[in-house]
Design a protein around this motif. Structure first.
Motif, mmCIF file in Angstrom:
data_model
loop_
_atom_site.group_PDB
_atom_site.id
_atom_site.type_symbol
_atom_site.label_atom_id
_atom_site.label_comp_id
_atom_site.label_asym_id
_atom_site.label_seq_id
_atom_site.Cartn_x
_atom_site.Cartn_y
_atom_site.Cartn_z
ATOM 1 N N SER A 283 -24.371 13.570 -30.841
ATOM 2 C CA SER A 283 -23.413 12.794 -31.122
ATOM 3 C C SER A 283 -22.826 12.302 -29.982
ATOM 4 C CB SER A 283 -22.167 13.790 -32.014
ATOM 5 O OG SER A 283 -21.553 14.718 -31.126
ATOM 6 N N LYS A 284 -21.784 11.243 -30.008
ATOM 7 C CA LYS A 284 -21.199 10.706 -29.015
ATOM 8 C C LYS A 284 -20.353 11.730 -28.048
ATOM 9 C CE LYS A 284 -18.849 6.230 -27.870
ATOM 10 N NZ LYS A 284 -18.158 5.261 -28.487
ATOM 11 N N GLU A 285 -19.758 12.681 -28.855
ATOM 12 C CA GLU A 285 -18.796 13.874 -28.315
ATOM 13 C C GLU A 285 -19.895 14.748 -27.520
ATOM 14 O OE1 GLU A 285 -18.302 13.071 -31.637
ATOM 15 O OE2 GLU A 285 -16.804 11.962 -31.065
#
Lengths: 380, 392
Positions: A283-285
């Motif tokens: 994910s982006k995180e």
């Protein structure tokens, strides 16, 4: 009797600094000792004209300066060589050169403080701020544009008529008498009254006695001592309950701390590659965390783009690129094994990275690999 | 306050002084030449002491003259010419450094470093003979230039009484300050610190500067007191001016001790072998007593002697203390230089006496010729009257 005022001094006013210097010289020449000159600003050469003895203040500075030097030396010697001897930097316990800066500072400090305090309290008699010349017309003039001289009545040579004549011969523009203010003369300093001193003494005894009693006696009396004597195991104390005498107990065998995952594949990287699955989703995180951790811990050797382009300039061997077929074909679990166990000269990064952070770093490495070997479809 | 109210009658120094000066100079020169023939190494080391000592007096005096202009000081104007005359010694400096340039390889180890000595090879871009000679020649020309500029204006003022010349000298002095700071620092590094090229101390330039100022002040004070005794100054020098001179001497005595101790303390505390060996060489055998003597002669004696106010005002005591301080600066330079010649014991013999005698002769002779051709009091200076009437 109301009118009976005590004479303080006979004063004269002069108009120019030259006249006052001349007058001071003449008066000193005649042998008067108790006289003073008042001018609106310091007149150069007045000390000589008045034949003033050099100030005694220098001796105060000398004595207190020397006692500061000696005090600093003694206290340093006692502290570092007698009371608490510790070897510092391989130097002898009594190492004189190290004391010199401290001795110098203490000398300057004690000399300057003593000088100021002696000036205020001994020479200016500080708490007493009254003077018969205060509030007189004479003082008003000599503090603006005139030059005054005042000969005190308690001078052994004091004779009003003679001095008047002397002032006139010196061309004084005004001559007048100054008397003590009776109220001021009879005023006693209340601070030094026995009653007040006794009160101070009593207050001191009571406050210090109370403090001593409550801290050293009261705290050890029932019930205040209950707080100190509790039924509990204190740190480093011998246990009365367990036979082995240890107060601290071992956890039950097989206990695992919260959030801790045991690693079972130590020394078996290939097995780890088969069995372990990356639990952290891409994910982006997680990529952001991976990038941050990669840049901090991995990039110094592996380079920002994982090409093995170390920033260490040959101080440490460069690792191979992570874009090789071998690493690209490795499973996530296999890379996890390298991060956890280390490989060749790469150490384990378990103390720097948590389990989840390791997986995030692996995700980021995958993104780097993909970036160098992008497919047609990635462009869409 | 017109300066025309000052009546100055030029007095010549007795011819005897010239004879003494020339006599000392020739006697010193003979001893020095003999010394160079008998033991050129030892003489070269002594030559360095003599050169740095004379630089201290000459350039330090020019520094004082410049400081007076720059700070607008009034008290020192009546005897500023003493500083100007002493700074004329700049002209004779080549007499002491040119013989050394032919002997650089005798005293400076860095002129022939071993190929394995990485430290000296690394320092070679700075420490090489060509650049060394270029530096001293450039410094000398700079000193000469500023000496010429400042004293020329001062001389002109005697006739023209033009106060604009004072403000022109203020500007020249302002430019001279950084020039002085840089040249004196690098002189100290080149001629004193590089004698032991493996050693370094970042405070060394200031150390030499503190001695420079002390020596220049002490030399000037000696001349002022002796000339004042014979009545060479207008109305004489007041005790308040002596007090100011004494206070400056006292201040720079403390400054020297402060700098010297700072240098020692840091090296002693850090205890790194590449720094401590320099002090250890000065604590070895007889040098130990020379080191203790330095503390006594350049700090304790002048400190005690100048501490009280009356002693700063008393010309007799001031004269003794100035003599002590002037000797102490020579002693200090000897302490810096000679351990490189002989370790373990203090070399002292007739060779050491040649240069001090030569310098004494030089100083007296140069001062005599300057005072013969110029006024001892700057009669055209607008600050002169206030300077004569100066009271604390």
């Amino acid at each position: 009797m109301m009118s009976e005022k005590i004479l303080y001094s006979l004063n004269a006013i002069f108009d120019t600094p030259d006249e006052i210097s001349h007058a001071a010289e003449k008066i000193a020449e005649k042998g008067y000792k108790k006289f003073d000159v008042h001018t609106p600003y310091p007149v150069h050469g007045m000390d000589d004209a008045m034949r003033l003895a050099p100030s005694k203040l220098g001796y105060v500075a000398l004595i207190f300066g020397l006692s500061g030097t000696l005090g600093a030396l003694l206290s340093l010697w006692w502290v570092s060589a007698i009371d608490y001897p510790i070897v510092i930097g391989g130097k002898p316990l009594f190492s004189f050169p190290a004391y010199i800066p401290v001795m110098f500072e203490v000398t300057v400090l004690s000399a300057s403080i003593a000088t100021v305090l002696a000036m205020l309290f001994v020479f200016f008699k500080f708490p007493n701020n009254s003077h018969p010349l205060h509030g007189t017309g004479y003082m008003k003039k000599v503090s603006s544009d005139k030059y005054g001289i005042s000969i005190q009545a308690d001078d052994p040579k004091f004779n009003e008529e003679e001095i008047r004549k002397l002032f006139e011969s010196l061309h004084a523009s005004e001559i007048d008498l100054i008397f003590w203010d009776n109220e001021e003369l009879n005023h006693k300093n209340k601070i030094l009254e026995p009653k007040f001193l006794l009160f101070l003494l009593a207050a001191a005894v009571i406050t210090s006695g109370t403090a001593y009693f409550s801290l050293n006696k009261l705290m050890f009396m029932v019930p205040f001592n209950w707080m100190m004597e509790q039924q509990k195991q204190n740190a480093q104390q011998k246990s009365l309950i367990f036979d082995d005498g240890f107060g601290m107990r071992q956890p039950v065998a097989g206990t695992v701390a919260r959030g801790y995952m045991p690693y079972e594949f130590k020394g078996q990287p290939d097995l780890a590659g088969e069995k372990l699955v990356n639990p952290v989703p891409i994910s982006k995180e997680s990529l952001k965390i991976g990038q941050q951790k990669y840049d901090t811990f991995c990039s110094p050797c592996h380079g920002y783009h994982a090409e093995g382009d170390s920033r260490l300039r040959g101080q440490y061997p460069n690792p191979p690129t992570l874009h090789s077929d071998k690493v690209r074909k490795w499973s996530d679990g296999r890379i996890f094994a390298v991060l956890t166990d280390g490989q060749n000269i790469m150490p384990s990064y378990s103390t720097q990275l948590t389990v989840d952070e390791k997986w995030a770093v692996i995700n980021y490495v995958r993104a780097l690999q993909r970036a160098l070997n992008a497919k047609e479809s990635d462009l869409q | 306050m017109s300066s025309s109210s000052i009546e100055y009658q030029k007095k010549e120094l007795p011819l005897k002084i010239q004879k003494i000066g020339l006599g000392l100079f020739i006697a010193g020169l003979i001893i020095v030449i003999l010394g160079y023939m008998v033991n050129p190494d030892r003489s070269a080391y002594n030559n360095i002491i003599a050169f740095t000592f004379l630089t201290s007096i000459a350039v330090g005096s020019l520094f004082f003259v410049a400081i007076e202009f720059l700070s607008g000081a009034v008290w020192s104007t009546p005897f500023r010419r003493v500083g100007e005359f002493l700074s004329a010694l700049i002209i004779v400096l080549p007499l002491l450094f040119i013989p050394l340039l032919f002997n650089v390889d005798k005293v400076f180890h860095w002129t022939h470093p071993e190929p394995a000595d990485k430290i000296l090879i690394g320092k070679a871009p700075y420490l090489n003979v060509t650049f060394f000679i270029v530096r001293i020649v450039v410094f000398f020309l700079l000193w000469l230039l500023f000496y010429y500029l400042i004293t020329r204006n001062s001389r002109k003022q005697d006739l023209s009484k033009d106060s604009g010349l004072t403000s022109r000298n203020v500007k020249i002095s302002a430019v001279f300050m950084p020039v002085f700071a840089i040249t004196i620092t690098f002189t100290a590094i080149d001629w004193l610190m590089s004698l032991e090229p493996h050693w370094f101390s970042t405070i060394f330039g200031i150390y030499y500067f503190s001695g420079t100022v002390l020596a220049a002040l002490a030399a000037a004070t000696i001349f002022i007191i002796l000339l004042d005794k014979k009545g060479f100054f207008v109305k004489g020098i007041h005790t308040d001016s002596y007090y100011s001179l004494g206070a400056l001497l006292f201040a720079f005595t403390n400054f020297w001790a402060y700098i010297a101790f700072s240098q020692f303390l840091l090296i002693w505390y850090a205890n790194l072998p590449e720094e401590t060996f320099w002090f250890l060489a000065r604590w070895d055998g007889g040098w130990k007593y020379a080191s203790i003597g330095l503390i006594i002669i350049q700090f304790l004696v002048p400190y005690m002697g100048l501490l009280s106010q009356p002693s700063k005002m008393n010309p007799k005591r001031l004269l003794i203390m100035s003599g002590v301080l002037l000797f102490a600066h020579y002693y200090d330079l000897y302490w810096l230089v000679m351990p490189n010649y002989e370790k373990g014991s203090v070399p002292f013999g007739w060779i050491e006496l040649g240069f001090p005698i030569l310098i004494a002769g030089l100083v007296i002779t140069v001062f005599y010729y300057k005072s013969k051709n110029e006024n001892l009091v700057p009669i055209g200076d607008p600050k002169l009257k206030r300077g004569i009437d100066f009271r604390l």
